[in-house]
Design an enzyme around this catalytic site. Sequence first.
Site, mmCIF file in Angstrom:
data_model
loop_
_atom_site.group_PDB
_atom_site.id
_atom_site.type_symbol
_atom_site.label_atom_id
_atom_site.label_comp_id
_atom_site.label_asym_id
_atom_site.label_seq_id
_atom_site.Cartn_x
_atom_site.Cartn_y
_atom_site.Cartn_z
ATOM 1 N N ILE A 1 -14.160 86.896 37.040
ATOM 2 C CA ILE A 1 -13.671 85.871 36.114
ATOM 3 C C ILE A 1 -13.028 86.591 34.938
ATOM 4 O O ILE A 1 -13.682 87.395 34.270
ATOM 5 C CB ILE A 1 -14.846 84.996 35.632
ATOM 6 N N ASP A 2 -11.722 86.360 34.710
ATOM 7 C CA ASP A 2 -11.070 87.080 33.613
ATOM 8 C C ASP A 2 -11.057 86.209 32.355
ATOM 9 O O ASP A 2 -11.571 85.096 32.344
ATOM 10 C CB ASP A 2 -9.680 87.576 34.017
ATOM 11 N N SER A 3 -10.453 86.749 31.283
ATOM 12 C CA SER A 3 -10.555 86.060 29.992
ATOM 13 C C SER A 3 -9.878 84.689 30.033
ATOM 14 O O SER A 3 -10.310 83.753 29.371
ATOM 15 C CB SER A 3 -9.949 86.923 28.897
ATOM 16 N N ALA B 1 -12.152 82.315 31.593
ATOM 17 C CA ALA B 1 -13.248 81.991 30.679
ATOM 18 C C ALA B 1 -12.848 80.856 29.750
ATOM 19 O O ALA B 1 -13.653 79.960 29.469
ATOM 20 C CB ALA B 1 -13.634 83.235 29.878
#
Lengths: 93, 273
Positions: A45-47, A50
């Site tokens: 899960i990347d920024s 998020a």
Amino acid sequence: MTGEANTMLTKDQIQAHLSASLVDMFEIDPANIQPDARLYEDLDIDSLDAVDLVIQLRDFTGAKVRPEQFKEVRTVGDIVNVVYDLLQQPQTA
Amino acid sequence: MILRLWQCWRVLATGFCFSMFGIGGLLITLIAVPLLRLFVRSPITRKRYAQRLVSKSFYAFIALMRGVGVVSWQVQNRERLNQPGHLIITNHPTIIDVVMLIALMPEVDCIVGEQYHQNPFTGGPIRAAGYLSNVAGPELISQCQDSLQQGQRLLVFPEGTRTVPGKPLNLRRGAANIALHAGVDIVPVTILVSESTLTKSDRWYHVPKRKLRVRISVDEPISIQPYLQEDDNLSLAARKLTRDLRSYYVAKLTAAKQLPENDHSRENRRFLP
């Protein structure tokens, strides 16, 4: 008020909702969603994801959820705890 | 013996080239940037001039490196780089490939690691040219979107760092997200190098046994429409697009490996006894 109703949520319910969201939004394998699974390293899960997830949790809880509150979050269990704690606090306007 | 001399020469020449690079960076910071500030009022025009200046300087730097025999390059389908408002992505086997790609495009926006923004030699030109920094996180996507929608070309290294030789290609989803959010097609560039050099773990004086040869091939644009149509959830579309881009590069790089190895025999004969 949805906000009030949702303060009754248990950690299990939050965990269940979170798992369902992760599967729906990011096609993450449900088997990998464990409390100690790390978001970035284990679940990819990347920024940007998020941010989407925080928006989703805001809709779900009806609470004022801000990305800063998730700064220290590393694992699935951390998210559940943060959301749970948020719902325990009296909502300040 | 002669081969060793040739290698020593290239160590010296590489050092010389990199010193010139640093001096060039300082000259741009100390002379060109203040002059631009003084004479060009519009920030947008100023940024365009700065980008042209960086591109020209990089071209000169590559010419210098070729001149002293450190590197040679070959570019295929360069004209495909000229389309405005496209996202250009590329693999990143060595530090020099960035310099080459920017040299090939007079005006291009680019995402550059924050450490180069802070570096005294590169920071001045990078800031003047308005290159974006990779620290911004999610805001970076909207900055990129703005740039592309103004018709700028944007150069992105989807690996987010230099390719690690021998490791499986690891693409981050940033590039796919930028293309999908901005609604622009992707021009994929494949870079092949004859030697592994100037990776993250190499020092500048670790020059390869042979001269570095770089082949830059600009491929057909990839349309993002199928991804947008298939999925209105951009997170999922970005995952699919990233997977496809990864397979694309894996196929390109594997195919290149199966070609007969770059033929050095003719070049080396001149130096052999």
